[in-house]
Design a protein around this motif. Sequence first.
Motif, PDB file in Angstrom:
ATOM      1  N   ALA A  94     -12.130   8.466  16.784  1.00 20.99           N
ATOM      2  CA  ALA A  94     -13.044   9.164  17.703  1.00 20.99           C
ATOM      3  C   ALA A  94     -13.367  10.558  17.170  1.00 20.99           C
ATOM      4  O   ALA A  94     -14.533  10.994  17.175  1.00 20.99           O
ATOM      5  CB  ALA A  94     -12.419   9.257  19.087  1.00 20.99           C
ATOM      6  N   ILE A 110      -7.664  13.789  18.185  1.00 18.26           N
ATOM      7  CA  ILE A 110      -9.117  13.841  17.987  1.00 18.26           C
ATOM      8  C   ILE A 110      -9.485  15.025  17.090  1.00 18.26           C
ATOM      9  O   ILE A 110     -10.324  14.908  16.182  1.00 18.26           O
ATOM     10  CB  ILE A 110      -9.853  13.945  19.336  1.00 18.26           C
ATOM     11  CG1 ILE A 110      -9.694  12.645  20.124  1.00 18.26           C
ATOM     12  CG2 ILE A 110     -11.338  14.223  19.137  1.00 18.26           C
ATOM     13  CD1 ILE A 110     -10.343  12.671  21.498  1.00 18.26           C
ATOM     14  N   ALA A 122     -13.450   4.835  22.030  1.00 21.95           N
ATOM     15  CA  ALA A 122     -12.733   4.428  20.819  1.00 21.95           C
ATOM     16  C   ALA A 122     -11.337   3.892  21.087  1.00 21.95           C
ATOM     17  O   ALA A 122     -10.920   2.902  20.478  1.00 21.95           O
ATOM     18  CB  ALA A 122     -12.660   5.613  19.844  1.00 21.95           C
ATOM     19  N   VAL A 174     -15.715  10.384  14.180  1.00 20.27           N
ATOM     20  CA  VAL A 174     -17.103  10.062  14.540  1.00 20.27           C
ATOM     21  C   VAL A 174     -17.834  11.281  15.092  1.00 20.27           C
ATOM     22  O   VAL A 174     -18.958  11.588  14.686  1.00 20.27           O
ATOM     23  CB  VAL A 174     -17.126   8.907  15.575  1.00 20.27           C
ATOM     24  CG1 VAL A 174     -18.538   8.717  16.138  1.00 20.27           C
ATOM     25  CG2 VAL A 174     -16.658   7.617  14.921  1.00 20.27           C
ATOM     26  N   ILE A 175     -17.201  12.016  16.013  1.00 18.70           N
ATOM     27  CA  ILE A 175     -17.893  13.151  16.636  1.00 18.70           C
ATOM     28  C   ILE A 175     -17.874  14.394  15.754  1.00 18.70           C
ATOM     29  O   ILE A 175     -18.627  15.343  16.006  1.00 18.70           O
ATOM     30  CB  ILE A 175     -17.281  13.494  18.006  1.00 18.70           C
ATOM     31  CG1 ILE A 175     -15.830  13.960  17.858  1.00 18.70           C
ATOM     32  CG2 ILE A 175     -17.375  12.312  18.942  1.00 18.70           C
ATOM     33  CD1 ILE A 175     -15.197  14.415  19.164  1.00 18.70           C
ATOM     34  N   TYR A 220      -7.847   7.568  18.620  1.00 22.75           N
ATOM     35  CA  TYR A 220      -8.165   8.990  18.766  1.00 22.75           C
ATOM     36  C   TYR A 220      -8.664   9.590  17.447  1.00 22.75           C
ATOM     37  O   TYR A 220      -9.622  10.374  17.430  1.00 22.75           O
ATOM     38  CB  TYR A 220      -6.928   9.761  19.239  1.00 22.75           C
ATOM     39  CG  TYR A 220      -6.585   9.583  20.688  1.00 22.75           C
ATOM     40  CD1 TYR A 220      -7.473   9.983  21.690  1.00 22.75           C
ATOM     41  CD2 TYR A 220      -5.360   9.038  21.082  1.00 22.75           C
ATOM     42  CE1 TYR A 220      -7.140   9.825  23.034  1.00 22.75           C
ATOM     43  CE2 TYR A 220      -5.030   8.882  22.429  1.00 22.75           C
ATOM     44  CZ  TYR A 220      -5.928   9.279  23.393  1.00 22.75           C
ATOM     45  OH  TYR A 220      -5.611   9.131  24.712  1.00 22.75           O
ATOM     46  N   ALA A 263     -15.788  10.128  23.569  1.00 23.96           N
ATOM     47  CA  ALA A 263     -15.291   9.553  22.313  1.00 23.96           C
ATOM     48  C   ALA A 263     -13.963   8.843  22.526  1.00 23.96           C
ATOM     49  O   ALA A 263     -13.736   7.735  22.020  1.00 23.96           O
ATOM     50  CB  ALA A 263     -15.140  10.655  21.260  1.00 23.96           C
ATOM     51  N   ILE A 296     -18.071  15.390  25.416  1.00 24.62           N
ATOM     52  CA  ILE A 296     -18.140  14.681  24.126  1.00 24.62           C
ATOM     53  C   ILE A 296     -16.767  14.153  23.730  1.00 24.62           C
ATOM     54  O   ILE A 296     -16.602  12.992  23.331  1.00 24.62           O
ATOM     55  CB  ILE A 296     -18.706  15.612  23.036  1.00 24.62           C
ATOM     56  CG1 ILE A 296     -20.193  15.882  23.292  1.00 24.62           C
ATOM     57  CG2 ILE A 296     -18.516  14.988  21.645  1.00 24.62           C
ATOM     58  CD1 ILE A 296     -20.775  16.965  22.408  1.00 24.62           C
ATOM     59  N   TYR A 297     -15.742  15.010  23.843  1.00 27.97           N
ATOM     60  CA  TYR A 297     -14.380  14.587  23.482  1.00 27.97           C
ATOM     61  C   TYR A 297     -13.916  13.422  24.355  1.00 27.97           C
ATOM     62  O   TYR A 297     -13.324  12.455  23.873  1.00 27.97           O
ATOM     63  CB  TYR A 297     -13.405  15.760  23.620  1.00 27.97           C
ATOM     64  CG  TYR A 297     -13.393  16.699  22.434  1.00 27.97           C
ATOM     65  CD1 TYR A 297     -12.720  16.356  21.267  1.00 27.97           C
ATOM     66  CD2 TYR A 297     -14.031  17.925  22.479  1.00 27.97           C
ATOM     67  CE1 TYR A 297     -12.691  17.215  20.170  1.00 27.97           C
ATOM     68  CE2 TYR A 297     -14.016  18.797  21.393  1.00 27.97           C
ATOM     69  CZ  TYR A 297     -13.348  18.439  20.248  1.00 27.97           C
ATOM     70  OH  TYR A 297     -13.325  19.279  19.169  1.00 27.97           O
TER      71      TYR A 297
END
Length: 646
Positions: free
Chosen positions: A36, A295, A18, A39-40, A33, A14, A10-11
């Motif tokens: 991103a 992030i 992004a 968003v997550i 970052y 993203a 996932i990281y």
Amino acid sequence: MTGYFLYAFIYLVAAVIAVPIAKRLGLGSVLGYLIAGLVIGPIFGLVGDETVAIQHFAEFGVVMMLFLVGLELEPRSLWAMKSKLVGLGGLQLGLTTALITVAAMWLNQPFGISLTIGLIFALSSTAIVLQTLQEKGLQKTEGGKSAFSVLLFQDIAVIPMLAFIPLLAIPELINAGTEHGGNASSHDSFNLVEGLAPWASGLVIIGSVAFLTIGAHYLSRPLFKYVAASGLREIFTATALMLIIGIAALMGLVGLSPALGAFLAGVVLANSEFRHELEANIEPFKGLLLGLFFITVGAGINFSVLSENPMLIAGLTIAVMLSKAIVLFVVALIFKIKGTNKWLFTLSLAQAGEFGFVLLSFASQNYVLPNDIISILSLVVAISMFLTPGLFILFDKAIIPRYKSAKSTRSDDEIDEKGTVVIAGIGRFGQIINRLLVANDVKTVVLDIRSEQIDLIRRIGTKAFFGDASKPDILHTAGAHESALLVIAIDDRETAAEMVKYAKHAYPNVKVLARAFDRGHGYRLRQLGADYVVSETYHSALEMGAEALRSLNIHPFHVERQKMAYKNIESQQNDVLYHAWADDASGERIDNNYLKLFIELESLIEKALKADLHDKHSRMRGWTPPPKGYAEKLAPDEKPDETEGH
């Protein structure tokens, strides 16, 4: 284990999505970052409480970054910046702490809490600022160097802050913590100086720093030589990581900042012959960990607390950033930082930093700040960091153009001369052309838009006029329509292309000679009508290659033949490559046919050079072989190999 893989995926997804988008939009990778993470985290909830643990791990990227920064600085350079380090950094830290402390007391906070808040917000983000300065190529400017001095002083100041903050503990919080069983994890069980007398603690710290600096200087070289002798790149990488992790662990054991220790080790190793290898091995890890850290900052924004106190948090964030900007601007005025550097210094540091999270956690463990204040201050720190890339965008889009326009308010010179050649641009490229023409009694009219360059050229006795040669009226006034040649030597790709296009349309009888940045730019200028195009690096690279051969005792005659062979093949194939480039309809100008031809060119050059090397009978017009007995006159170590022809 599967869960960790999912979170890692996932990281990475993203970041991969992004960051390139943010870079393409001119927002910078740091903001990519942060977005991103936003968003997550808060928006889609794809990651959760593990973000805090990952953030502590990712903070190691800051340690690596400061190690790499230290590698770029020699101890002599660090000593030379001591006045900025102490003056700029000390004044900024003191004034910001005082201003925010007074503001917090004005908001009815006790002095201890207010002072702690002031110390926390006096710090700026080393990770975001240095990363962005490096991306934008601003680290060598006066503003960038001043910002680095302040950040370095702040990192050093974290150490006494960690020692001082526990003295501000609130009795009520201590009692409440004791009633609930205390805070078992409030202290690091691996802290060697915990419980020692102040003098003993000081000796341990001094001894650790001395061991770090002396050991890094005397022990690292034999260690790296031993590892390098193995020829295994991965072991060298492991050694570099071992070194930094060991430094971080040592500094943590004695209660110092791991980032500061890594920086000192980097400075000590700045003169090492293994410096570049260290940089190459650590850079990828630094980049990934810093990206992960950014992030987690975005993902860690708590929208529930934000939704409960939106106006308070927004007001505090603006107030903190504005207060810091005011202090930084005043400090810049005191230290006479001028122009765009003053604004770069002011805007780049007007945020809270990642060490703010560390101090907030430390203040909670030591019963200095209540949890409700910590949750709000954590959001202010995170949001101010999130907004920092926007300040750099403001600097790029508003400040720099404003200063450029202010410089360009100088009125154009009255051009009262006409010449055989008009030269647009009198930088390092145009100056050489102008000298050659003037030395041969050719009348030139020189134009440049940079006022400081015009003033410099005039001081050394060269006549030049301030004016924008890309403007048709200026070009006409300079007599381009009556000249024999127009030399376009400016260092702006698009402007050069537009000038070629206009000049060939307006003055079809004037020969246009244009400076190109590379092969592709040269083809474009040729397509627009330039009569002669030369890449600014072609001849200098060829001369440097020739000098490299001569330095290796290759016979000068062979060197000149090799240069001539290279030029001949390049000249013969240039038209073929140009037409392949021009025929590409995709717009990219590098299709499979072009690449195929370029590979053929490389092959032809290689064959020609090898053939020329073994051809002992070739002759060059204008260049004769060395006289008989040349080799015997050379020193023993300068004699050419017996396989070479004479």
